[in-house]
Design a protein around this motif. Sequence first.
Motif, PDB file in Angstrom:
ATOM      1  N   PRO A 333       2.918  -0.101  11.001  1.00  0.00           N
ATOM      2  CA  PRO A 333       2.436   0.078   9.612  1.00  0.00           C
ATOM      3  C   PRO A 333       2.426   1.543   9.205  1.00  0.00           C
ATOM      4  CG  PRO A 333       1.071  -1.515  10.765  1.00  0.00           C
ATOM      5  CD  PRO A 333       1.970  -0.932  11.794  1.00  0.00           C
ATOM      6  N   ALA A 334       2.698   1.776   7.925  1.00  0.00           N
ATOM      7  CA  ALA A 334       2.734   3.138   7.400  1.00  0.00           C
ATOM      8  C   ALA A 334       1.349   3.766   7.469  1.00  0.00           C
ATOM      9  CB  ALA A 334       3.254   3.127   5.966  1.00  0.00           C
ATOM     10  N   GLN A 335       1.321   5.074   7.731  1.00  0.00           N
ATOM     11  CA  GLN A 335       0.060   5.799   7.823  1.00  0.00           C
ATOM     12  C   GLN A 335      -0.304   6.390   6.459  1.00  0.00           C
ATOM     13  OE1 GLN A 335      -1.861   5.839  10.667  1.00  0.00           O
ATOM     14  NE2 GLN A 335      -0.287   4.363  11.334  1.00  0.00           N
ATOM     15  N   ASN A 357       5.205 -15.308   5.123  1.00  0.00           N
ATOM     16  CA  ASN A 357       4.469 -14.576   6.152  1.00  0.00           C
ATOM     17  C   ASN A 357       5.464 -13.718   6.926  1.00  0.00           C
ATOM     18  OD1 ASN A 357       2.768 -13.611   8.096  1.00  0.00           O
ATOM     19  ND2 ASN A 357       2.141 -15.605   8.895  1.00  0.00           N
ATOM     20  N   LEU A 358       5.477 -12.425   6.617  1.00  0.00           N
ATOM     21  CA  LEU A 358       6.449 -11.526   7.237  1.00  0.00           C
ATOM     22  C   LEU A 358       6.153 -11.264   8.710  1.00  0.00           C
ATOM     23  CD1 LEU A 358       6.835  -8.918   4.347  1.00  0.00           C
ATOM     24  CD2 LEU A 358       8.405 -10.769   4.949  1.00  0.00           C
ATOM     25  N   ASP A 359       4.961 -11.618   9.202  1.00  0.00           N
ATOM     26  CA  ASP A 359       4.637 -11.408  10.605  1.00  0.00           C
ATOM     27  C   ASP A 359       5.295 -12.448  11.510  1.00  0.00           C
ATOM     28  OD1 ASP A 359       3.076  -9.192  10.050  1.00  0.00           O
ATOM     29  OD2 ASP A 359       1.285 -10.399   9.689  1.00  0.00           O
ATOM     30  N   GLY A 402       0.629  -6.587  10.335  1.00  0.00           N
ATOM     31  CA  GLY A 402       0.919  -5.759  11.491  1.00  0.00           C
ATOM     32  C   GLY A 402       2.247  -5.059  11.499  1.00  0.00           C
ATOM     33  N   CYS A 403       2.926  -4.912  10.367  1.00  0.00           N
ATOM     34  CA  CYS A 403       4.227  -4.223  10.399  1.00  0.00           C
ATOM     35  C   CYS A 403       4.496  -3.542   9.070  1.00  0.00           C
ATOM     36  CB  CYS A 403       5.352  -5.199  10.722  1.00  0.00           C
ATOM     37  SG  CYS A 403       5.849  -6.251   9.350  1.00  0.00           S
ATOM     38  N   GLY A 435       1.347  -3.288   6.324  1.00  0.00           N
ATOM     39  CA  GLY A 435      -0.027  -3.732   6.538  1.00  0.00           C
ATOM     40  C   GLY A 435      -1.025  -2.603   6.312  1.00  0.00           C
ATOM     41  N   ILE A 436      -2.269  -2.969   5.932  1.00  0.00           N
ATOM     42  CA  ILE A 436      -3.312  -1.973   5.653  1.00  0.00           C
ATOM     43  C   ILE A 436      -4.510  -2.153   6.574  1.00  0.00           C
ATOM     44  CG2 ILE A 436      -2.622  -1.737   3.237  1.00  0.00           C
ATOM     45  CD1 ILE A 436      -4.946  -3.560   2.478  1.00  0.00           C
ATOM     46  N   LYS A 437      -4.370  -2.992   7.586  1.00  0.00           N
ATOM     47  CA  LYS A 437      -5.493  -3.222   8.495  1.00  0.00           C
ATOM     48  C   LYS A 437      -5.808  -1.935   9.263  1.00  0.00           C
ATOM     49  CE  LYS A 437      -7.076  -6.290  12.168  1.00  0.00           C
ATOM     50  NZ  LYS A 437      -6.716  -7.441  13.061  1.00  0.00           N
TER      51      LYS A 437
END
Length: 455
Positions: A333-335, A357-359, A402-403, A435-437
Amino acid sequence: MPFRAGSDLEDGETVSAQDDVDDVAEFAALLRTLKERTDRSYGSLARRLAMNTSTLHRYCAGEAVPLDFAPVERFAALCGASPEERLELHRRWLLAVAARRQPRTASPAGAAQEASAAAEADETEHAPNGVDGPSEVPAEEPPLPRHPWYRRRRVAVGLAAACAVLAALGSLAALPDGRRTPAGDRAGAAGPAPSGTPESEAQDRRGASPGPSGSSPAPRRSTPSATPKQPKPSPSPSTRTTPPTGGSAPAPPLTWSADSQAWKLGCGHDYVIAKPPGQVPPPPAPQDAGVWAASQNAVHGGETLVRLTVQGRTDTAVVLEALRVRVVGRTAPAQGNAYAMDRGCGGSITPRSFDVNLDKDRPIARAVAGNDTGTPIPAVRMPYRVSARDPEVLLVNARTQGCDCRWYLELDWSSQGRTGTVRIDDKGRPFRTSGIKGLPRHVYETSARAWVPYS
């Protein structure tokens, strides 16, 4: 369908049509049985099968039988028929088509009378004037055949037309190069004229080069093996007779547009931006989201909503067969920080959409029903039909936790025997969702006019 041998027919008896009616009725009964399993009307089914409602009703009523099994196969798939039921439906369709194509058998007595009448009419037509039967003509001098008047007239008209065409071609070929018309160019490009005609003589005169002294060119003797020079075509583009080479493939019969900056219910969305809150401007209006996100190098956070509009180029129906998802890149995921466009919003209408669902290793576009103040909105299930007068808006909701995924869509279509696939992307680039988790999340506080931590 039972078959009766010719030895069983006596006294002009014909095969009864009852068997044919039974085959068509059994085929129609199975169609009605499959249709009753669904809660859809004839109009709803016909729209998804790309046919008229009245046509489908006639099939199910036994008033008509489709000549092609393809619509029957699509009907069975739409109604959820099992493989055994599809096999039985194909068998009954074959019997029904054979029953509708069964010719009517004429009685032997009627056939004999028709043959006798045809023979008498033929003898009367070929008999000489004043004689009731065929005349006796010596073998060494057979009589000339007498054609009906309309055949003689057709031959005369054809000869007159041919003479007129030859005269016109000869006069056009005799014109100078500067006064040649497009029709004359096309006639010259078609090939050399036969030797001895006015057109070939004119071509010989044009093809000869003048002598050194400027005198008239010497006449050329035409031989059967000699081929006269063909006139040079006019340089005008309007006289071009051959199509250009290297033509491109025909365009698909549909058009589409994709908006990847759609927000949930028009107000809720997250972006991932690699900047601190003090350097990020206030959230934009939904219609300005694209420009705002591009200026901040923002990435869709958590989900991407794509509003896809599909429309046919003409009134001819185009069937949308399937919608597929292609993931072309997966990274961490991007920071940065997650910025929410609103504290939350709600509404009484939830639109129908395709959920992705891309995961998943192999994500699919799953049709999801909507809701309108408690009334369900049916999901958009493929196949679906569009045209120039009947466009369709599809909402695709792709989410991930998650990606940092890059992906695009593929839309399969068919129309009038043609099939193809169009790629749906973000102006030539794949869509991007991260993702932003675990990321710090902020929301804009209007009273303080600043981004504050999301609570």
